[in-house]
Structure formats: C-alpha cells, structure tokens
Design an enzyme around this catalytic site. Structure first.
Site: not given
Ligand code: NAD
Length: 487
Positions: A156, A179, A235, A253, A287, A461
């Site tokens: 995002n 990554k 994740t 996060e 998020c 952060e």
């Molecule tokens: P996601 O959890 O599907 O993926 C996040 C990242 O993790 C990607 O780069 C993915 O390739 C990687 N990943 C997936 N499996 C992994 C593993 N087993 N080991 C290591 N890396 C792995 O999330 P998304 O769909 O990309 O993003 C949306 C989510 O992120 C929502 O839940 C949102 O709330 C959260 N988010 C949180 C914040 C925050 O600051 N708290 C900010 C933005 C988004």
C-alpha cells in the site's frame, strides 16, 4: 501509455547496481487503473538472495565505522534528491499502486524523504552513556548496530515503507536487504538507486524481488540480525516465528480493525472528515484505518446524512489526473476479497447505505462503500477488510463505546471525535492501541512513534523510538584499581 523515464532498469538492486537473473519466476507489474501489464520483474533466485546477503554483510562493518554525521549526511542528501524528483517518483508510485497522483505527490516519496531527513539528522547524535560506580569504577555503554537487517514490505505504501525501514536502520550503522511486496516491486528500486547516488556505499541498501518464499529465505539466514515486516497478521506470525528460531530482533507492523468514536458533542464536519480520511484515503488500503466508526445515537442521522453528501465529492477516475481523489484497488485479487466482504455484510444484515459495487470501467475500481446498523458480531465488524468499506455502529454511552472499541484482538490505531477535552484524553488513555487520534485521523509524522499493540505488532517505527529497534547496547565495565578474588 506515457513513457516514464523513471522506470527501474533491472529487477534487483544489489551492491550499488541493478541485477537481473532471468531464471527467477516472472512477476508481472499490473497498473491497477487499467489492468494492463506495465513491467515485469523476476523473483530472486537463491543465487540472487546469496549475492544480496554477501553484499550487505560485506558493506556493514565499514558503514558502521563511519561517523554518524557522515552516514546522516548521505541520508539527508538522499532526502533532498527524493524531494527534487518527487514528480517522477510519485508517478511511478501511482503506476505501482494505482493511488491518485494528488495523494502520491504529498504522501509517499515526500514521507520517505521526511524519514531519511529525520534519521539522517539523528545519526550524529546517537550515543551511549557513562555510568559512575563506587571507587572510581565505571561502566560505559556503546550503542552498536545490529548488523544486516531485512525489511519486508506491504503493497500500500511501497516507497514510504522502504524509507521508514531503511532510514533508521542505516542511521544506526546497519545495512539492509529490502524485499518489496510482489504486487508493487518498482518504487523501492528507485530508493536504492537514489541512496547509492547520494553516496551510500555498495551493499548498504539492497532490494530483492520475490514472493513470500524469498522473504522467508532472508529471514531464516543466520547472517541476518533483524527483521522488520509490514504486512498482515498471519504473515507476521510466520515471520516472527521464523525470526524467533534465530532469536532475531523484530519489528512487526501488522493489520488492524481500528475504532473511531464519534460522540454527539463532536464537530460533525470534522468527524465526517476523519471518517472519510480513515476509510477512503488510498482507497481504504491503510493499515491504521478507523473502519469501525462508532457513532453516538443522538448524532447518527446527521452524521450519515453529511457523509452521504460528502461522498458525492469523490472523484473516481484516472489516478494520473490531478482531479481524481479516489483510485482503484491495488489488484484484482484485493478487489475480490473486498467484494466478498461486502456480500457477507449484506448477508449478515448490515444496511448498505453507499456504494458496494465494482465501478463499470477498466481497472480494479470499487465504489466507496458504507454500511450502517453494523453490529459487533458481524464479519465486516471483526475482520480487517483492507478496502474502502466503512462500518457505522451505534452506541449509547462512553463506557459501552470503550468496551466495544477495545473488544478486538487488534490494537493498531484508534480515534475519538468530541469537544469534551477531559473525555478526549480519558478515551485516548483507555484505548488499547498504539497510535491514537483526538479530533483527527491517520496522521503519521516521522517525529511520532507509529506501531501497534496486541496482534497489530511489536516495536515502533519513526521517531527516536525506532532507534531502540535498530541498535543494541553493549555495557563495558571498567575497574580503576586492583582487583580482588576469593583466593
Ligand atoms: P502480506 O502479509 O500478504 O505480505 C506482506 C509481505 O510479506 C509481502 O512482501 C510478502 O511477500 C511477504 N511475505 C509473505 N509471506 C512471507 C513469509 N512466510 N516470510 C517472509 N515474507 C513473507 O500483506 P499485504 O497484503 O502485502 O499487505 C496488507 C497487510 O499489511 C494488511 O494486513 C495491512 O494492515 C498490513 N499493513 C500494516 C501496516 C502497518 O504499519 N502496521 C502498514 C501497511 C500495511
């Protein structure tokens, strides 16, 4: 399609150079506003992952041995370069994410530059302390780098996430392998390119592409000292567990289902603004969004009326047009996830008062959607939707609203709109959330800690707090006289 000169010229960025390995699984980059492929990168092969780890490990001691002021100068130079190139970087961010250019021009590369400037400024001020003991003995602490850090991003805010992780990590003398999300691989490469041009030695900030398995390979490598993930709770649980096996430092996060409380003494225009910012900015893909909007019964009708009127001002269109203020969802997959939630909301008896449908045009557009009469047990009130879907719930009094607001496993953010100053602070103190707002919503200035409680994460952060998560303290005991022993 315009020709964007700012496009990265390779899949990965390692040791100061673009790197390609065509053996890696192709990852298509789709422009969310059209559904068309605009670029392709390759996932990192094991050889590319090894190359990145080698480069980051090799670069780290010399980077940590520079003075903080020297490191900071490079980060601040990168911040200036990002600001100077804001237009092209914002266009790339819009292509990567589909977010409207009117947003990306002010919220993405610019907030990345803020982080580089802030932590660049702080780098020279990082110190340990002197602790006096009896008899002239003393201890001093050294604030040392952790080593090689891994950053893993969500889709995002690709530029912002890369910079929010790189800036404190590099300020403290760490090197990083980042990554990006496989959905938005382009922008982080530009951050790496700019940091290098600003003077970061080869290997200090590296970018590798790939799906979860590339992230997992990085997290489990013994050379990695710290992992910072922005992503979903499932994740986060996997990455946290993998990091625990190596007793690594983590920052998590993660997701949220944040409450936004509107009391009947609130300034209604501001409360509606807060609800719009907290549900529809970035097409709801934030998020910390306040997706459970609890409205006190006395103000409910007026709130819903003003919200309906203000929603008429949503300009859904080409994200590269400055007039557009509501863009597409990031991907077809995410659009379908959100449409499923909307169907569940209807099936479980919530009252759909706005939107709810895919927009009849190319790309992954969804109408801004509002449900009223939502109850706490409904799926749409419990699970993170991560799209433009606002749930409006009613409440009678403060005690009830607080109990319901906190009745969630998440704890990322929370907000309150009221003119009662004592209530505002009492409610903020009572929220079980890491980031709280009074009469505003979703600000995230670099000066303030950002992060979640409960399932929404660990660590913080931004702000000076991030320094604690990218450095470690070593205590050095000094004896100033002869040393006794029992025999
Ligand atoms: P996601 O959890 O599907 O993926 C996040 C990242 O993790 C990607 O780069 C993915 O390739 C990687 N990943 C997936 N499996 C992994 C593993 N087993 N080991 C290591 N890396 C792995 O999330 P998304 O769909 O990309 O993003 C949306 C989510 O992120 C929502 O839940 C949102 O709330 C959260 N988010 C949180 C914040 C925050 O600051 N708290 C900010 C933005 C988004």
């Amino acid at each position: 399609m315009r020709n964007y000169h700012a496009r990265p010229t390779g899949s990965h960025f390692i040791a100061g150079l673009y790197v390609e390995d065509d053996d890696g699984t192709p990852i298509e980059v789709i422009y969310p506003a059209t559904g068309q492929k605009i670029a392709e990168v390759h996932a990192a092969t094991p050889a590319v992952v090894r190359h990145a780890l080698d480069a980051a490990q090799r670069a780290q001691p010399a980077w940590a041995a520079m003075s903080g002021t020297e490191r900071g100068r490079i980060l601040r130079r990168a911040a200036d370069m990002i600001r100077a190139r804001n237009r092209e970087l914002s266009e790339l961010e819009t292509l990567d994410t589909g977010k409207p250019i009117q947003e990306t021009l002010v919220a993405d590369a610019t907030s990345g530059a803020d982080a580089l400037e802030y932590f660049g400024g702080l780098a020279g001020a990082l110190t340990g302390e002197h602790i006096q003991l009896a008899g002239g003995d003393f201890v001093y602490s050294r604030r040392e780098a952790l080593g090689v850090c891994v950053g893993i991003g969500a889709w995002n805010y690709p530029t912002q996430i890369a910079c929010w992780k790189a800036a404190p990590a590099l300020a403290c003398g760490n090197t990083m392998i980042f990554k990006p999300s496989e959905t938005t691989p382009l922008s982080a490469l530009k951050v790496a390119e700019i940091l290098t041009e600003a003077g970061a030695p080869p290997g200090v900030f590296n970018v590798v592409q790939g799906m979860g398995e590339v992230g997992a390979a990085l997290v489990s490598d013994p050379r990695v000292a710290k992992v910072s993930l922005t992503g979903s709770v499932p994740t986060g649980q996997k990455v946290y567990a993998a990091a625990a096996a190596g007793v690594k430092n983590v920052t998590m996060e993660l997701g949220g289902k944040s409450p936004l409380l509107v009391f009947d003494d609130a300034d209604i225009e501001s409360a509606v603004s807060g609800a719009i910012l907290g549900n529809f900015y970035s097409t709801g893909q934030v998020c910390s969004n306040g997706t459970r909007v609890f409205v006190q019964k006395g103000i409910k009708a007026a709130f819903l009326d003003r919200l309906a009127e203000r929603l008429k001002n949503a300009v859904i269109g080409d994200p590269l047009d400055m007039a557009t203020n509501f863009g597409p969802m990031v991907s077809e997959g995410q659009l379908n996830i959100v449409l499923n939630y909307i169907a569940k909301g209807v099936a479980e008896g919530a009252r759909l008062v706005a939107g709810g449908k895919r927009v009849a045009r190319d790309g992954f557009y969804l109408e801004p959607t509002v449900f009223a009469d939502v109850t706490d047990d409904m799926t749409i009130a419990r699970e993170e939707i991560f799209g433009p879907v606002m749930c409006v719930l009613d409440f009678d009094d403060e005690a009830e609203a607080m109990a319901r607001a906190n009745a969630t496993e998440y704890g990322l953010a929370a907000g309150v709109f009221t003119r009662d100053i004592q209530r505002a602070h009492r409610v903020a103190a009572g929220f079980e959330a890491g980031t709280c707002y009074i009469n505003t919503y979703n600000d995230a200035p670099v000066e303030a800690p950002f992060g979640g409680m409960k399932l929404s994460g660990v660590g913080r952060e931004n702000s000076k707090a991030a320094i604690e998560h990218y450095s470690q303290l070593k205590s050095v005991y000094v004896k100033m006289g002869p040393l006794d022993a029992p025999f």
